[in-house]
Design a protein around this motif. Sequence first.
Motif, mmCIF file in Angstrom:
data_model
loop_
_atom_site.group_PDB
_atom_site.id
_atom_site.type_symbol
_atom_site.label_atom_id
_atom_site.label_comp_id
_atom_site.label_asym_id
_atom_site.label_seq_id
_atom_site.Cartn_x
_atom_site.Cartn_y
_atom_site.Cartn_z
ATOM 1 N N ASP A 90 0.830 -1.208 0.000
ATOM 2 C CA ASP A 90 0.000 0.000 0.000
ATOM 3 C C ASP A 90 0.862 1.255 0.000
ATOM 4 O O ASP A 90 0.548 2.236 -0.662
ATOM 5 C CB ASP A 90 -0.925 0.021 1.221
ATOM 6 C CG ASP A 90 -1.993 -1.062 1.153
ATOM 7 O OD1 ASP A 90 -2.244 -1.596 0.057
ATOM 8 O OD2 ASP A 90 -2.569 -1.380 2.207
ATOM 9 N N ASP A 91 1.954 1.231 0.757
ATOM 10 C CA ASP A 91 2.908 2.338 0.803
ATOM 11 C C ASP A 91 4.067 1.987 -0.132
ATOM 12 O O ASP A 91 4.806 1.039 0.137
ATOM 13 C CB ASP A 91 3.425 2.531 2.228
ATOM 14 C CG ASP A 91 4.412 3.673 2.367
ATOM 15 O OD1 ASP A 91 4.842 4.245 1.332
ATOM 16 O OD2 ASP A 91 4.768 3.998 3.511
ATOM 17 N N PRO A 92 4.241 2.717 -1.228
ATOM 18 C CA PRO A 92 5.298 2.386 -2.179
ATOM 19 C C PRO A 92 6.702 2.361 -1.557
ATOM 20 O O PRO A 92 7.581 1.655 -2.048
ATOM 21 C CB PRO A 92 5.216 3.497 -3.236
ATOM 22 C CG PRO A 92 3.899 4.143 -3.041
ATOM 23 C CD PRO A 92 3.464 3.883 -1.637
ATOM 24 N N ASP A 93 6.891 3.084 -0.449
ATOM 25 C CA ASP A 93 8.185 3.101 0.225
ATOM 26 C C ASP A 93 8.515 1.739 0.841
ATOM 27 O O ASP A 93 9.668 1.449 1.123
ATOM 28 C CB ASP A 93 8.193 4.199 1.296
ATOM 29 C CG ASP A 93 9.594 4.522 1.774
ATOM 30 O OD1 ASP A 93 10.511 4.620 0.926
ATOM 31 O OD2 ASP A 93 9.773 4.658 2.995
ATOM 32 N N ASP A 94 7.501 0.909 1.051
ATOM 33 C CA ASP A 94 7.720 -0.408 1.648
ATOM 34 C C ASP A 94 8.103 -1.479 0.629
ATOM 35 O O ASP A 94 8.525 -2.575 1.014
ATOM 36 C CB ASP A 94 6.470 -0.859 2.410
ATOM 37 C CG ASP A 94 6.233 -0.042 3.660
ATOM 38 O OD1 ASP A 94 7.205 0.545 4.185
ATOM 39 O OD2 ASP A 94 5.078 0.015 4.124
ATOM 40 N N ASP A 95 7.971 -1.183 -0.643
ATOM 41 C CA ASP A 95 8.331 -2.164 -1.675
ATOM 42 C C ASP A 95 9.801 -2.574 -1.597
ATOM 43 O O ASP A 95 10.171 -3.674 -2.008
ATOM 44 C CB ASP A 95 8.018 -1.625 -3.069
ATOM 45 C CG ASP A 95 6.526 -1.557 -3.353
ATOM 46 O OD1 ASP A 95 5.745 -2.266 -2.673
ATOM 47 O OD2 ASP A 95 6.131 -0.796 -4.254
ATOM 48 N N LYS A 96 10.652 -1.714 -1.039
ATOM 49 C CA LYS A 96 12.086 -2.025 -0.946
ATOM 50 C C LYS A 96 12.343 -3.253 -0.081
ATOM 51 O O LYS A 96 13.318 -3.967 -0.287
ATOM 52 C CB LYS A 96 12.881 -0.826 -0.433
ATOM 53 C CG LYS A 96 12.626 -0.446 1.002
ATOM 54 C CD LYS A 96 13.543 0.704 1.391
ATOM 55 C CE LYS A 96 12.964 1.538 2.484
ATOM 56 N NZ LYS A 96 11.902 2.414 2.049
ATOM 57 N N TYR A 97 11.465 -3.520 0.877
ATOM 58 C CA TYR A 97 11.639 -4.689 1.739
ATOM 59 C C TYR A 97 11.380 -5.983 0.965
ATOM 60 O O TYR A 97 12.122 -6.953 1.103
ATOM 61 C CB TYR A 97 10.729 -4.595 2.967
ATOM 62 C CG TYR A 97 11.090 -3.405 3.824
ATOM 63 C CD1 TYR A 97 12.223 -3.442 4.622
ATOM 64 C CD2 TYR A 97 10.333 -2.249 3.800
ATOM 65 C CE1 TYR A 97 12.590 -2.338 5.393
ATOM 66 C CE2 TYR A 97 10.685 -1.146 4.568
ATOM 67 C CZ TYR A 97 11.815 -1.200 5.353
ATOM 68 O OH TYR A 97 12.181 -0.119 6.098
ATOM 69 N N LEU A 98 10.348 -5.962 0.164
ATOM 70 C CA LEU A 98 10.065 -7.143 -0.658
ATOM 71 C C LEU A 98 11.122 -7.328 -1.734
ATOM 72 O O LEU A 98 11.515 -8.456 -2.044
ATOM 73 C CB LEU A 98 8.676 -7.023 -1.274
ATOM 74 C CG LEU A 98 7.532 -6.935 -0.272
ATOM 75 C CD1 LEU A 98 6.202 -6.738 -0.975
ATOM 76 C CD2 LEU A 98 7.482 -8.159 0.614
#
Length: 123
Positions: A90-98
């Motif tokens: 939902d938060d594009p900033d969290d895609d880095k974790y995946l």
Amino acid sequence: MLRAVLDANVYISAIIQPAGTPGRLVERFLRDADFEIVLSPAIVDEVMRALANPKVRKLLRGVDAQLWFEDIVMLADLVVGAQQLSGICDDPDDDKYLAAALEGRAGYVVTGDQGCHGLAPVR
């Protein structure tokens, strides 16, 4: 061996509340090497910025957060950060974790962020 990516909020919670679940998780990594932590440069940058936040620093009670996190970085598997993902969380900033999990072949992403819960594991 298990490999995991930890969200920045896990590191912040761990250093503020070492006796809490995130604190015990990070301590197991540092002391027992029960699992491997996967990091990317983007994750390292986010954690370092969060640790430098005046509100967080006020809660640290004299702990050298930078040194603590540098120990984790030295022991972790630091991927290059070449894998890019967009629009997964939902938060594009969290895609880095995946992205780090995929690049580093981590089976787990540990986060308290509800925006990434419910995602199916990647096999």
